[in-house]
Design a protein around this motif. Structure first.
Motif, PDB file in Angstrom:
ATOM      1  N   ARG A 127       0.638 -23.543 -36.576  1.00 44.27           N
ATOM      2  CA  ARG A 127       1.819 -22.881 -37.138  1.00 44.27           C
ATOM      3  C   ARG A 127       2.332 -21.820 -36.170  1.00 44.27           C
ATOM      4  O   ARG A 127       3.547 -21.692 -35.943  1.00 44.27           O
ATOM      5  N   TYR A 128       1.416 -21.055 -35.601  1.00 40.25           N
ATOM      6  CA  TYR A 128       1.819 -20.052 -34.600  1.00 40.25           C
ATOM      7  C   TYR A 128       2.495 -20.737 -33.420  1.00 40.25           C
ATOM      8  O   TYR A 128       3.545 -20.277 -32.941  1.00 40.25           O
ATOM      9  N   ALA A 129       1.901 -21.820 -32.951  1.00 38.54           N
ATOM     10  CA  ALA A 129       2.459 -22.526 -31.805  1.00 38.54           C
ATOM     11  C   ALA A 129       3.865 -23.035 -32.110  1.00 38.54           C
ATOM     12  O   ALA A 129       4.792 -22.887 -31.295  1.00 38.54           O
ATOM     13  N   HIS A 130       4.036 -23.645 -33.263  1.00 41.22           N
ATOM     14  CA  HIS A 130       5.332 -24.206 -33.636  1.00 41.22           C
ATOM     15  C   HIS A 130       6.408 -23.120 -33.646  1.00 41.22           C
ATOM     16  O   HIS A 130       7.512 -23.314 -33.109  1.00 41.22           O
ATOM     17  N   HIS A 131       6.099 -21.973 -34.252  1.00 38.25           N
ATOM     18  CA  HIS A 131       7.095 -20.903 -34.340  1.00 38.25           C
ATOM     19  C   HIS A 131       7.402 -20.299 -32.969  1.00 38.25           C
ATOM     20  O   HIS A 131       8.560 -19.958 -32.679  1.00 38.25           O
ATOM     21  N   ILE A 132       6.388 -20.152 -32.125  1.00 43.92           N
ATOM     22  CA  ILE A 132       6.636 -19.611 -30.790  1.00 43.92           C
ATOM     23  C   ILE A 132       7.530 -20.556 -29.992  1.00 43.92           C
ATOM     24  O   ILE A 132       8.450 -20.126 -29.294  1.00 43.92           O
ATOM     25  N   VAL A 133       7.280 -21.855 -30.116  1.00 41.75           N
ATOM     26  CA  VAL A 133       8.069 -22.841 -29.371  1.00 41.75           C
ATOM     27  C   VAL A 133       9.503 -22.939 -29.891  1.00 41.75           C
ATOM     28  O   VAL A 133      10.458 -23.032 -29.114  1.00 41.75           O
ATOM     29  N   HIS A 134       9.682 -22.873 -31.226  1.00 33.70           N
ATOM     30  CA  HIS A 134      10.982 -23.209 -31.807  1.00 33.70           C
ATOM     31  C   HIS A 134      11.766 -22.022 -32.379  1.00 33.70           C
ATOM     32  O   HIS A 134      12.991 -22.105 -32.477  1.00 33.70           O
ATOM     33  N   ASP A 135      11.081 -20.937 -32.769  1.00 34.33           N
ATOM     34  CA  ASP A 135      11.762 -19.939 -33.608  1.00 34.33           C
ATOM     35  C   ASP A 135      11.746 -18.508 -33.083  1.00 34.33           C
ATOM     36  O   ASP A 135      12.434 -17.659 -33.661  1.00 34.33           O
ATOM     37  N   CYS A 136      10.966 -18.212 -32.062  1.00 37.43           N
ATOM     38  CA  CYS A 136      10.755 -16.820 -31.668  1.00 37.43           C
ATOM     39  C   CYS A 136      11.373 -16.548 -30.297  1.00 37.43           C
ATOM     40  O   CYS A 136      10.737 -16.796 -29.255  1.00 37.43           O
ATOM     41  N   GLU A 137      12.590 -16.050 -30.305  1.00 44.00           N
ATOM     42  CA  GLU A 137      13.260 -15.722 -29.057  1.00 44.00           C
ATOM     43  C   GLU A 137      12.490 -14.602 -28.347  1.00 44.00           C
ATOM     44  O   GLU A 137      12.084 -13.620 -28.964  1.00 44.00           O
ATOM     45  N   GLY A 138      12.279 -14.773 -27.067  1.00 46.92           N
ATOM     46  CA  GLY A 138      11.558 -13.773 -26.293  1.00 46.92           C
ATOM     47  C   GLY A 138      10.076 -14.037 -26.164  1.00 46.92           C
ATOM     48  O   GLY A 138       9.383 -13.348 -25.415  1.00 46.92           O
ATOM     49  N   LEU A 139       9.565 -15.037 -26.906  1.00 43.28           N
ATOM     50  CA  LEU A 139       8.170 -15.443 -26.792  1.00 43.28           C
ATOM     51  C   LEU A 139       8.113 -16.853 -26.221  1.00 43.28           C
ATOM     52  O   LEU A 139       8.884 -17.726 -26.628  1.00 43.28           O
ATOM     53  N   GLU A 140       7.180 -17.073 -25.311  1.00 45.07           N
ATOM     54  CA  GLU A 140       6.991 -18.392 -24.690  1.00 45.07           C
ATOM     55  C   GLU A 140       5.542 -18.818 -24.869  1.00 45.07           C
ATOM     56  O   GLU A 140       4.615 -18.034 -24.612  1.00 45.07           O
ATOM     57  N   LEU A 141       5.332 -20.040 -25.333  1.00 43.99           N
ATOM     58  CA  LEU A 141       3.976 -20.566 -25.435  1.00 43.99           C
ATOM     59  C   LEU A 141       3.535 -21.028 -24.053  1.00 43.99           C
ATOM     60  O   LEU A 141       3.938 -22.092 -23.581  1.00 43.99           O
ATOM     61  N   ALA A 142       2.694 -20.232 -23.415  1.00 44.55           N
ATOM     62  CA  ALA A 142       2.279 -20.522 -22.045  1.00 44.55           C
ATOM     63  C   ALA A 142       1.019 -21.363 -21.986  1.00 44.55           C
ATOM     64  O   ALA A 142       0.839 -22.162 -21.061  1.00 44.55           O
ATOM     65  N   ALA A 143       0.122 -21.182 -22.956  1.00 42.53           N
ATOM     66  CA  ALA A 143      -1.175 -21.851 -22.875  1.00 42.53           C
ATOM     67  C   ALA A 143      -1.813 -21.935 -24.247  1.00 42.53           C
ATOM     68  O   ALA A 143      -1.534 -21.120 -25.132  1.00 42.53           O
TER      69      ALA A 143
END
Length: 317
Positions: free
Chosen positions: A14-30
């Motif tokens: 769930r955290y990954a999905h939101h970081i990828v799709h919904d959270c401007e300024g956050l990038e899923l790096a790893a």
């Protein structure tokens, strides 16, 4: 801000999905996951996969860490984040015991590295409405709170070494934090009865008598027994009663013998809301949404409940 997630199972995803799709300024790096599914997940999210979570924390390509793993790992991960200067968002429960929780909070504080706890129920719209409404109803005398869920099929939740406890650590911890968030009061002591009804090793039913600050008393009722869900809060105050259910999305007030609907709410993505506030905090544009001390308090109340259940005596938090 480049985020690394340790543990991308059901909740970490769930955290990954939101970081990828919904959270401007956050990038899923790893990401790091102990099963082989981690590689496929990383490819689908455009992130790097680390079989070893320690390598993820040490990576120069990761600015901050989200951790959603069995709580027995939390202290080791916190020590690594402290060593490498990586802010940590740690899913509840904070630890498998208050002793480990105290050490975890101490390690992060002494290193000056930010620690936030994923008590996401604070972002439920019913919980927020109850917090806003409660002062309007006069002095609070007593309360009742429940959270009832279906039995879980997650295997590590039945392992005392990994989980630390059953629903007192993994469900009641939510309720204790929500009660503190709504009322501003903390639990002073508890007397609990716990049972393992459908589980073999850890409790899946707990009825907890609670005494809070300012003489407020009540009952916390948590279980994983039925296929149905509820998350009901009742506050009995001097002027009226305030009721709400965070699962079914309503808040009511009862005055004399008349019940009035105050609000109806659709489910909102609480993880996304927490990530937004965490990002603001790391940018120093807002306070820490849920501190390490908040997480430690919830663990202490849960641990005291489990200790009390041995003979239902009163245990100080």
């Amino acid at each position: 801000m480049r985020i690394g997630i340790i543990g991308t199972g059901r909740h970490g995803s769930r955290y990954a999905h939101h970081i990828v799709h919904d959270c401007e300024g956050l990038e899923l790096a790893a990401i790091s996951r102990r099963s082989s599914e981690g590689r496929e997940q990383a490819e689908s999210w455009g992130a790097q996969w680390f079989p070893d979570w320690g390598e993820l924390v040490a990576s120069a390509g990761v600015d901050a860490v989200v951790c959603a793993v069995p709580p027995a790992l939390n202290l080791a991960i916190a020590r690594s984040c402290s060593k490498h200067g990586k802010p940590l968002l740690l899913e509840k429960p904070l630890a498998i015991s208050s002793a480990e929780g105290s050490e975890l909070v101490k390690v992060m504080k002494q290193s000056g590295v930010d620690l936030t706890i994923g008590q996401t129920l604070r972002y439920n719209p019913v919980i927020r409405q109850l917090r806003e409404e409660l002062p309007k109803h006069g002095r609070l005398y007593t309360f009742y709170a429940n959270q009832r869920l279906e039995p879980s099929d997650i295997k590590w939740l039945e392992n005392p070494v990994e989980a630390g406890g059953g629903i007192t650590f993994h469900i009641a911890v939510h309720v204790f934090d929500a009660l503190h968030f709504i009322t501003g009061l903390k639990v002073l002591r508890v007397s609990a009865m716990c049972r393992a009804c459908k589980t073999k090793h850890l409790e899946d039913l707990a009825l907890i008598h609670v005494e809070m600050e300012q003489g407020v008393v009540g009952i916390v009722d948590v279980s994983k027994l039925s296929s149905s869900r509820s998350g009901r809060y009742e506050f009995i105050c001097e002027k009226s009663q305030l009721h709400g259910d965070q699962v079914h999305g309503y808040v009511n007030a009862i005055s004399a013998n008349v019940e009035k609907r105050i609000g109806e709410f659709k489910p909102l993505p609480t993880v996304q809301a927490l990530l937004h506030d965490w990002h603001l905090f790391l940018d120093r544009r807002a306070p820490n949404p849920v501190t390490g001390e908040d997480g430690l308090y919830a663990i202490r109340a849960s641990e005291a409940s489990l200790e009390s259940s041995e003979d239902s005596r009163w245990v100080t938090v």
